[in-house]
Design a protein around this motif. Structure first.
Motif, PDB file in Angstrom:
ATOM      1  N   GLU A 121      13.314  -8.376  -8.834  1.00 28.56           N
ATOM      2  CA  GLU A 121      13.372  -9.835  -8.659  1.00 28.56           C
ATOM      3  C   GLU A 121      12.347 -10.241  -7.607  1.00 28.56           C
ATOM      4  O   GLU A 121      12.318  -9.663  -6.508  1.00 28.56           O
ATOM      5  N   LEU A 122      11.526 -11.277  -7.949  1.00 26.10           N
ATOM      6  CA  LEU A 122      10.525 -11.811  -7.021  1.00 26.10           C
ATOM      7  C   LEU A 122      10.568 -13.340  -7.097  1.00 26.10           C
ATOM      8  O   LEU A 122      10.360 -13.920  -8.177  1.00 26.10           O
ATOM      9  N   ASP A 123      10.869 -13.946  -5.963  1.00 26.95           N
ATOM     10  CA  ASP A 123      10.984 -15.409  -5.900  1.00 26.95           C
ATOM     11  C   ASP A 123       9.766 -15.966  -5.150  1.00 26.95           C
ATOM     12  O   ASP A 123       9.606 -15.728  -3.938  1.00 26.95           O
ATOM     13  N   LEU A 147       9.838  -5.381 -13.375  1.00 24.67           N
ATOM     14  CA  LEU A 147      10.172  -6.717 -12.890  1.00 24.67           C
ATOM     15  C   LEU A 147      10.908  -7.494 -13.973  1.00 24.67           C
ATOM     16  O   LEU A 147      10.409  -7.666 -15.087  1.00 24.67           O
ATOM     17  N   LYS A 148      12.135  -7.947 -13.624  1.00 26.50           N
ATOM     18  CA  LYS A 148      12.959  -8.664 -14.588  1.00 26.50           C
ATOM     19  C   LYS A 148      12.973 -10.178 -14.337  1.00 26.50           C
ATOM     20  O   LYS A 148      13.242 -10.951 -15.255  1.00 26.50           O
ATOM     21  N   ARG A 149      12.730 -10.591 -13.098  1.00 21.93           N
ATOM     22  CA  ARG A 149      12.826 -12.020 -12.763  1.00 21.93           C
ATOM     23  C   ARG A 149      11.659 -12.397 -11.843  1.00 21.93           C
ATOM     24  O   ARG A 149      11.444 -11.739 -10.819  1.00 21.93           O
ATOM     25  N   ALA A 168       7.207 -12.370 -20.779  1.00 19.01           N
ATOM     26  CA  ALA A 168       7.023 -11.031 -20.206  1.00 19.01           C
ATOM     27  C   ALA A 168       8.287 -10.553 -19.511  1.00 19.01           C
ATOM     28  O   ALA A 168       8.676  -9.373 -19.612  1.00 19.01           O
ATOM     29  N   MET A 169       8.975 -11.488 -18.789  1.00 14.93           N
ATOM     30  CA  MET A 169      10.231 -11.100 -18.136  1.00 14.93           C
ATOM     31  C   MET A 169      11.296 -10.705 -19.165  1.00 14.93           C
ATOM     32  O   MET A 169      12.034  -9.725 -18.994  1.00 14.93           O
ATOM     33  N   ASP A 170      11.370 -11.518 -20.249  1.00 11.61           N
ATOM     34  CA  ASP A 170      12.329 -11.171 -21.312  1.00 11.61           C
ATOM     35  C   ASP A 170      12.004  -9.809 -21.904  1.00 11.61           C
ATOM     36  O   ASP A 170      12.904  -8.996 -22.187  1.00 11.61           O
ATOM     37  N   HIS A 171      10.702  -9.594 -22.123  1.00 16.32           N
ATOM     38  CA  HIS A 171      10.294  -8.290 -22.668  1.00 16.32           C
ATOM     39  C   HIS A 171      10.680  -7.148 -21.724  1.00 16.32           C
ATOM     40  O   HIS A 171      11.184  -6.103 -22.155  1.00 16.32           O
TER      41      HIS A 171
END
Length: 615
Positions: A121-123, A147-149, A168-171
Motif C-alpha cells: 500500500e502506497l498513499d 503493490l496492491k493499492r 494495474a492494481m487490480d491486476h
C-alpha cells in the motif's frame, strides 16, 4: 535499542531534527516495533536520510506514516529515502500524503518501487506529482508485482493514467490472490505428500519390524527343530545301542542253550550208567524194598495230602502270579519288539526241547519196560519216588520262595517303573537297564543253580529218575525263560516301533512346520509385493499430483503471461492513444495558431485594421 512495544506513534509531536535522527538511529536495530507514525514532524534532509538508513537496516517495521512532512521539498534527502525504500524488503504500508512531492520525486519513487518487493500500500494523495510523475509511476508498475493499492488523488494526474493505475492494481491483486491460492494449494499438497511419505515410511518400518520378528521366529523355530532332531538322533542312537545289547544277549542265550544241550547229552550218558548201576543194585535193595513198602504207602498218603495242600498253595501262588503277570503286562508291552527277533530262536529252542522230551520219553519207555520186567525193583523205585517227592516238595518250596522273592522284586520293579514313567523317559530307560541287569543276574544265578543240580546229579547217581524229573523241570523253566525273553523282545520291538512312529510323526510335524513357514514366507512376500505395488501406485499418484502442480503452475504462468501481454497491449494502446491525443493537441494548437495568424492577418488587412494602424 530494542523497544518492548509493537507500535510507535509520534504524530504531531513537533520533534526536533536531532531528536528524530536519534530516534530513527535507535530504531535501526529494533526488532519489535511493527508500526511507526511520524505524522506532521516537519522532517528535513537529515530526517529523510535517517529514514532511508532506517529502511535499509530495520527488518521489523511493516507500517510507516509520514503524512504532512514536506519530504518532497528536499530533493537529496528524498532521493536517499527512495534508495532506502528500494533496498527494503519488509515494509508493507507507506503513507506519504501532503509531502509536496513533484514529478521528480515521483520518478525517484518509481525507481524505488521497481526494486522493492514487499510494499503493498502506497498513499501519495495531495502532492504535486502531475502528468510526468503519474507516467513514471505507471511505468514502474510493469516490474512491480506486489503493490496492491496506490492512491494518487489530488496530484493533477490525468484520469486515463489513474484508470491505468487502477487496472494495474487490480491486476496485481488478482496476481497476488492467484499466487496465494497456488501457494496454499502447493502447501496443502506438500503437506499431503509429506503425510503420505510419513505414513508410508511408518508402514515400511512396521513391515520391516514384522519381517525381522518373523525372521527371528523362523530362526528360533529352526533352532528348536534342530534341537529336536538332535534329541531324536540321540534317542535313535540309544535304541541302536539297546538293539546291539539285545543281539549280544541273544548270542549269549544261544551259547547258554548250546551248553545246556551238551549238559543234556552228558545227562543221557549218566542215565545209561545209572541204569546199569540200578540193575546191579536192584538185587541188593530188593529185600530193603519189601520192608519199606508199607512205610512208602504211608508216606505216599501223607505226600498226597501234602501235594493237595501244595496244589492249593500253588493255585494261590498262580493267582498271585497271574496278578503279577497282569502287572507285568506294561513291561511285556514294552518288550514286544524284541519278541519278533527271538521268535526264531524260541522255535529252535522248542524243537530242541521237543527232541529232548522225545529222548526222555524213549528213555522213560525203556525204563518202564525195564520196570515191568523187573517188578522186584518196583519197591526200590517207590522208595526213590518218595525221596523224589520229598526232594520235589523241597524244590517246590524253594521255587515258591523264589517266586515270592521274584514277585516282591517285580512289585518293586513295577513301582519303580511307574515312578520312572511319571518322572522322565530317561529314568524309565535306566530302570529297563536295571531290569535287564537283574534278568542277566537271575539267568546267571539260574545257570549256576542248574550247574549245581547237574553236579548233584553226577554225585548222586542213585537218583537218576529224580535227576530226569529235575531236568524236565529245568527244561520247562528254560521254556518259561525263553517265553519271558520272547515277551521281553516283543515289548522291546513294540517300543522300537513306537519310537519309530514318534520319529516319523515328529519328522512329519517338522515337514509341516517347514511347509507352514514356507507358506507364511510366501504370504509375507505377497504382502510385501502388494505393499510395494501400493507404494508404486502412491508414487505414481504423487508424480501425477506433481505433474498436476506443474501443469497448474504452468497454466498460472501462462495466464499471468497472457495477462501481462494483455496489459502490455493495453499500455501500447494507451501510448498510441496518448500519441494520438498529443498529435491532435499539436494539430489543434497549430490550427489555433493558424487561425490566430489568419485572424490577425485578416484584421490587419481589413479597413478597420488600416485605420487603426494609421491612428
Amino acid at each position: 535499542g530494542a523497544a518492548p512495544f509493537a507500535e510507535v506513534a509520534l504524530g504531531d509531536c513537533g520533534l526536533s531534527e536531532a531528536g528524530v535522527k536519534l530516534l530513527l538511529h535507535g530504531l535501526c536495530s529494533n526488532t519489535t516495533v511493527k508500526s511507526l507514525d511520524l505524522k506532521g514532524n516537519n522532517l528535513r534532509t537529515e530526517g529523510a536520510e535517517a529514514l532511508g538508513k532506517l529502511l535499509r537496516q530495520n527488518k521489523s517495521i511493516r507500517s510507516l506514516i509520514l503524512e504532512w512532512n514536506s519530504l518532497g521539498v528536499w530533493e537529496e534527502g528524498f532521493s536517499f529515502f527512495c534508495q532506502g525504500l528500494g533496498a527494503n524488503n519488509f515494509l508493507q504500508r507507506l503513507d506519504l500524503r501532503n509531502n509536496q512531492i513533484n514529478h521528480q520525486g515521483a520518478g525517484e519513487l518509481a525507481m524505488a518501487l521497481k526494486q522493492n518487493t514487499s510494499l503493498q500500500e502506497l498513499d501519495l494523495r495531495w502532492n504535486n506529482i502531475g502528468l510526468l510523475g503519474g507516467r513514471a509511476l505507471l511505468n514502474c508498475l510493469h516490474s512491480n508485482k506486489t503493490l496492491k493499492r496506490l492512491e494518487l488523488a489530488g496530484n493533477n494526474v490525468p484520469s486515463d493514467i489513474l484508470k491505468a493505475v487502477e487496472q494495474a492494481m487490480d491486476h496485481n491483486q488478482d496476481r497476488q490472490t492467484i499466487l496465494s491460492e497456488t501457494q496454499n494449494q502447493a502447501y496443502i499438497l506438500n503437506k499431503e505428500v509429506l503425510s503420505l511419505k510419513d505414513e508410508k515410511t511408518k508402514q515400511f518400518l512396521d513391515l520391516m519390524d514384522t519381517i525381522d520378528k518373523q525372521r527371528e521366529e523362523i530362526a528360533r523355530s529352526g533352532r528348536m527343530s534342530a534341537a529336536r532332531v538332535s534329541q531324536l538322533q540321540e534317542a535313535l542312537d540309544e535304541q541302536h545301542s539297546i538293539m546291539n545289547s539285545l543281539k549280544a544277549k541273544l548270542q549269549m542265550t544261544e551259547a547258554a542253550l548250546a551248553l545246556s544241550e551238551q549238559k543234556v547229552h552228558n545227562l543221557g550218558e549218566l542215565l545209561n550208567a545209572a541204569k546199569q548201576q540200578q540193575n546191579s543194585m536192584a538185587e541188593r535193595h530188593f529185600t530193603e524194598l519189601q520192608q519199606q513198602k508199607q512205610e512208602a504207602v504211608d508216606r505216599e498218603g501223607r505226600l498226597l495230602r501234602d501235594l493237595s495242600a501244595a496244589s492249593d498253595k500253588n493255585l494261590l501262588l498262580r493267582n498271585q502270579v497271574d496278578e503279577l503277570e497282569k502287572k507285568c503286562k506294561v513291561q511285556q508291552d514294552q518288550l514286544f519288539q524284541v519278541k519278533q527277533d527271538l521268535t526264531n530262536t524260541t522255535a529252535e529252542l522248542k524243537l530242541r526241547a521237543v527232541q529232548a522230551e522225545e529222548r526222555l520219553e524213549m528213555e522213560k519207555g525203556r525204563f518202564k519196560q525195564s520196570l515191568e520186567d523187573m517188578e522186584s525193583f518196583r519197591l526200590k523205585e517207590v522208595n526213590h519216588m518218595t525221596q523224589h517227592i520229598e526232594a520235589s516238595e523241597r524244590s517246590m518250596q524253594d521255587r515258591i520262595q523264589r517266586l515270592e522273592a521274584i514277585r516282591i522284586a517285580l512289585e518293586e520293579e513295577l513301582s519303580q517303573v511307574k515312578a520312572a514313567v511319571i518322572t522322565e523317559r530317561g529314568q524309565a530307560e535306566e530302570e529297563l537297564i536295571k531290569v535287564r541287569n537283574q534278568a542277566r543276574l537271575e539267568e546267571q544265578q539260574r545257570l549256576e543253580h542248574l550247574e549245581e543240580r547237574l553236579r548233584l546229579m553226577t554225585e548222586s547217581r542213585d537218583e537218576a529218575q529224580n535227576c530226569c524229573l529235575k531236568q524236565k523241570q529245568m527244561v520247562a523253566e528254560a521254556q518259561a525263560k525263553a517265553n519271558q525273553l520272547s515277551l521281553h523282545a516283543d515289548g522291546l520291538r513294540r517300543r522300537l516301533e513306537e519310537l519309530q512312529q514318534d520319529l516319523n510323526s515328529k519328522e512329519e510335524e517338522k515337514v509341516t512346520e517347514v511347509n507352514k513357514v514356507k507358506v507364511e514366507l510366501q504370504e509375507q512376500i505377497g504382502h510385501l509385493q502388494a505393499e510395494r505395488t501400493a507404494q508404486e501406485g502412491l508414487r505414481e499418484k504423487i508424480a501425477a499430483l506433481e505433474r498436476q502442480l506443474k501443469a497448474l503452475s504452468n497454466n498460472h504462468r501462462e495466464a499471468l503471461l497472457d495477462k501481462e501481454s494483455e496489459i502490455s497491449v493495453l499500455l501500447e494502446k494507451l501510448r498510441v492513444k496518448e500519441a494520438d491525443i498529443s498529435r491532435m493537441r499539436e494539430e489543434e494548437a497549430q490550427r489555433a495558431s493558424f487561425l490566430q495568424n489568419a485572424i490577425m492577418a485578416y484584421v490587419q488587412g481589413s479597413p478597420l485594421g488600416t485605420h487603426g494602424s494609421r491612428k
